[in-house]
Write an enzyme that holds these catalytic residues in place. Sequence first.
Site, short mmCIF file in Angstrom:
data_model
loop_
_atom_site.label_atom_id
_atom_site.label_comp_id
_atom_site.label_asym_id
_atom_site.label_seq_id
_atom_site.Cartn_x
_atom_site.Cartn_y
_atom_site.Cartn_z
N TYR A 1 65.13 116.45 20.80
CA TYR A 1 64.77 117.52 21.74
C TYR A 1 65.99 117.90 22.59
CZ TYR A 1 62.10 119.73 25.55
OH TYR A 1 61.62 120.60 26.49
N HIS B 1 61.71 128.18 16.88
CA HIS B 1 63.09 128.69 16.91
C HIS B 1 64.13 127.76 16.26
CE1 HIS B 1 63.42 126.21 20.53
NE2 HIS B 1 62.69 127.01 21.25
N HIS C 1 58.55 127.21 34.78
CA HIS C 1 59.40 127.85 33.76
C HIS C 1 58.55 128.90 33.06
CE1 HIS C 1 62.13 128.41 30.48
NE2 HIS C 1 61.70 127.45 29.68
N HIS D 1 56.28 118.75 27.77
CA HIS D 1 56.14 118.48 26.34
C HIS D 1 56.10 116.97 26.14
CE1 HIS D 1 56.93 122.63 25.29
NE2 HIS D 1 58.06 122.62 25.96
N ASP E 1 60.52 121.31 31.01
CA ASP E 1 61.20 121.01 29.74
C ASP E 1 62.03 119.72 29.80
OD1 ASP E 1 60.28 123.07 28.13
OD2 ASP E 1 61.93 124.42 28.60
N GLU F 1 58.96 130.56 30.20
CA GLU F 1 58.96 130.75 28.74
C GLU F 1 57.52 130.69 28.22
OE1 GLU F 1 61.82 128.32 26.68
OE2 GLU F 1 61.47 129.34 24.78
N ASP G 1 55.89 129.21 25.92
CA ASP G 1 55.16 127.99 25.60
C ASP G 1 54.49 127.40 26.84
OD1 ASP G 1 57.77 127.49 26.46
OD2 ASP G 1 57.91 125.58 25.42
N HIS H 1 66.61 124.84 30.69
CA HIS H 1 67.62 125.53 29.92
C HIS H 1 67.57 127.05 30.07
CE1 HIS H 1 64.76 126.67 26.45
NE2 HIS H 1 64.04 126.23 27.46
FE1 FEO Z 1 61.87 126.40 27.66
FE2 FEO Z 1 59.22 124.44 26.77
O1 FEO Z 1 60.15 126.03 27.08
#
Ligand code: FEO
Length: 392
Positions: free
Chosen positions: A192, A25, A79, A223, A164, A81, A83, A145
């Site tokens: 990041y 993104h 989370h 991450h 995250d 999302e 990923d 986020h």
């Molecule tokens: Fe908000 Fe690593 O995804």
Amino acid sequence: MFKAKEIKPGIWWVGVIEWNERYIHGFTMPYGSTNNAYLIMDEHVTLVDTCTERYWPELLDRISEIVDPVKIEYLISNHAEKDHEGALREVLAAAPQAKIVASPQGCKILETYVGGERELIPVKTGDTLTIGARTLSFIQTTMVHWPDNMVTYSPADKILFSNDAFGQFLATSERFADEVDPCLLFSCAKKYFANIIMPFAKQTAKAVAAVKELDLDMIAPSHGLIWRSQIADILDAYEAWCRLKPTDSAVIAYASMYGTTDRMARIIAEAMMEQGISVRLYDLAVSDISDIMTYIMDAKYVAVGSACHNMTVLPEAGRFLTYLKGLAPKGRIGIPFGSFGWAQPAQKEISTQLEGAGFAVPDAPLTTNWNDSPEDDQALYDAVTQIIESAE
Ligand code: FEO
């Protein structure tokens, strides 16, 4: 084949190293990425997060080295999302007894993954889950986020699974932050933050304050590298970044057609440097917008330029302005500029977009005809000097 790594007695890293992922993104990841998941071996086997859909076989392989996935009883989703939960369906297929634990907002999102076919346990800040010798506790980190974000703390291990927050896009064979070059590590952590966390700095500051209250040996993000001996350093860095306090610095980002807007950018840089401003200048045709964002985080002045083309901005400037709109820190000065042949709507458009992103913008954009004269150049230099002097 794919091995798990024990990071604390009974807690295993079972994530995926995305060596060749380079883009997500708008964000370029020159050093790749890591999607971390963690397996807690206790009376009730617990998995914290999954990974992107593409890599689910690798995730299950690492888990299977330690335990048959069929024995997983809880899947904590910090989370939703993709990923982190893109591999949810495949993991649940391998773990038919697993109940999903997530924030109330996370449960709503996860229903779209599981369609009511799996028990979802909503948890709020202060709620706990006993999985045997360990009692895990949860802290909602709403809008850090996404609305659903939360972190999971194991007091017995003094480890925080932070998802995250405190992450970096960095693919390495090492698992711990103190095993890699600290300059690379912290520059990745800052990039990041600038590209993912920055719009939610206020909420993040509250989350950092809550994390500071915990007794911590490790922060295990989803991450990048796991924080161990530099916990105070990354918490202090986040505290400072969350303040979003601009320095006497400027970013000049522009798209040029025949070189006049490029020349304007250089003149703007000269005027700023003469005023003691630290300047970064980027031709958007050859620069990475996510790298630029790291400098915008600190910049008091953001000058955005484009030559006028087809009564609007050049496409490189349009892409940058769109990205900036979603991330821009508040309370900065935006300086629209650019050259034109016969009409000036591009620069007006930049003004409108910068104002919409929350910048304070001078009344009129800085424009010049593409056959600029020495007088035009001097007028531009003087106008920038005036903007800087008025702002001080
Ligand atoms: Fe908000 Fe690593 O995804």
